[in-house]
Design a protein around this motif. Sequence first.
Motif, PDB file in Angstrom:
ATOM      1  N   ASP A  32     -35.755   4.803 -41.524  1.00  0.00           N
ATOM      2  CA  ASP A  32     -35.227   4.129 -40.341  1.00  0.00           C
ATOM      3  C   ASP A  32     -35.486   4.961 -39.092  1.00  0.00           C
ATOM      4  OD1 ASP A  32     -33.321   6.181 -40.574  1.00  0.00           O
ATOM      5  OD2 ASP A  32     -31.929   4.901 -41.684  1.00  0.00           O
ATOM      6  N   SER A  33     -34.588   4.872 -38.109  1.00  0.00           N
ATOM      7  CA  SER A  33     -34.809   5.543 -36.830  1.00  0.00           C
ATOM      8  C   SER A  33     -34.823   7.068 -36.938  1.00  0.00           C
ATOM      9  CB  SER A  33     -33.739   5.111 -35.824  1.00  0.00           C
ATOM     10  OG  SER A  33     -32.434   5.365 -36.326  1.00  0.00           O
ATOM     11  N   GLU A  75     -37.001   2.009 -36.325  1.00  0.00           N
ATOM     12  CA  GLU A  75     -35.642   1.942 -35.783  1.00  0.00           C
ATOM     13  C   GLU A  75     -34.949   0.655 -36.217  1.00  0.00           C
ATOM     14  OE1 GLU A  75     -33.400   2.266 -31.420  1.00  0.00           O
ATOM     15  OE2 GLU A  75     -35.584   2.121 -31.553  1.00  0.00           O
ATOM     16  N   ASP A  77     -34.156  -0.340 -39.166  1.00  0.00           N
ATOM     17  CA  ASP A  77     -34.572  -0.896 -40.448  1.00  0.00           C
ATOM     18  C   ASP A  77     -33.577  -0.549 -41.557  1.00  0.00           C
ATOM     19  OD1 ASP A  77     -36.278  -2.448 -41.918  1.00  0.00           O
ATOM     20  OD2 ASP A  77     -37.792  -0.904 -42.216  1.00  0.00           O
ATOM     21  N   SER A  78     -33.557  -1.389 -42.572  1.00  0.00           N
ATOM     22  CA  SER A  78     -32.759  -1.160 -43.777  1.00  0.00           C
ATOM     23  C   SER A  78     -33.702  -1.107 -44.962  1.00  0.00           C
ATOM     24  CB  SER A  78     -31.736  -2.282 -43.970  1.00  0.00           C
ATOM     25  OG  SER A  78     -32.394  -3.495 -44.304  1.00  0.00           O
ATOM     26  N   SER A  82     -37.158  -3.360 -45.342  1.00  0.00           N
ATOM     27  CA  SER A  82     -38.426  -2.627 -45.337  1.00  0.00           C
ATOM     28  C   SER A  82     -39.403  -3.140 -46.387  1.00  0.00           C
ATOM     29  CB  SER A  82     -38.184  -1.130 -45.560  1.00  0.00           C
ATOM     30  OG  SER A  82     -37.880  -0.842 -46.910  1.00  0.00           O
ATOM     31  N   PHE A 102     -33.100   5.895 -46.155  1.00  0.00           N
ATOM     32  CA  PHE A 102     -32.368   4.725 -45.656  1.00  0.00           C
ATOM     33  C   PHE A 102     -30.876   4.895 -45.930  1.00  0.00           C
ATOM     34  CE2 PHE A 102     -36.588   2.844 -46.501  1.00  0.00           C
ATOM     35  CZ  PHE A 102     -36.814   2.205 -45.281  1.00  0.00           C
ATOM     36  N   ASN A 105     -28.283   2.183 -41.480  1.00  0.00           N
ATOM     37  CA  ASN A 105     -28.147   0.782 -41.059  1.00  0.00           C
ATOM     38  C   ASN A 105     -27.587  -0.072 -42.187  1.00  0.00           C
ATOM     39  OD1 ASN A 105     -29.413   1.224 -38.447  1.00  0.00           O
ATOM     40  ND2 ASN A 105     -31.317   1.431 -39.576  1.00  0.00           N
TER      41      ASN A 105
END
Length: 242
Positions: A32-33, A75, A77-78, A82, A102, A105
């Motif tokens: 993610d981010s 940014e 994302d889960s 994905s 991950f 989020n």
Amino acid sequence: MDDNKFERLRNRLKEKADDPKARAVTFVALGDSVTQGCMGYGVVEYESVFHQALKRRMERRFPGTVVNAINSGVEGDSADESRQRWDRDVFLYQPDLVTIGFGLNDAHAGPAGLERFISAIRDLVVRLQTETDADLLLFIPGMMMKRDNERIHQAHRAAVPAFIQVAEAGYLTLYMDALRKLALEMDLPCVDSYRIWEQMENDGVDIHTRLANGINHPDPAFHEELALHFEHIIFGALVRYD
């Protein structure tokens, strides 16, 4: 944990260092981010992010080698979301090393989203194990904000109640415990960033001072520390948290 898990990766690094014509070592960081390198508001630190720091460490260990570090962090994302980019952002590269990060989020979905989260991680690991020769490292994320704080940008103020709810309900802890259970079940090496943050908190550190955006992005210094933990696992000096 088996110290030989990363023998293939270490051999690939040496192969490239010894033979300039050998294929470059490819490292895909999926997540993610945090993996993308997002830190303060509107700031993406492409060089300070943990996988670039790890790339530099591997190249120092094997002078002359070449490591292509692919930033596949997105940014917001889960793990489940994905799935639609796995082929493009991971398998296309036939990587030698993949880190999977991950949970930050995903945890907002609460208990109802937990099985979806774990199923996505499990499915990805199975595919990587059957379709590639990559060594795998699971990245268990660190803590998120527990209270309002001065580091949060005005543009993110509307999201504060939702993050506080996640903290008060213990959802992030629930998701991190599930990741640890999966790592044991699948015998996956992992860097447990959450435990590192718990130790910082136990030592009296206000965790919000280590969140670059005051919410969920660790600061550059922590990314460098993460790279050190990854390096220790890959090269045999395992870091354990009891």
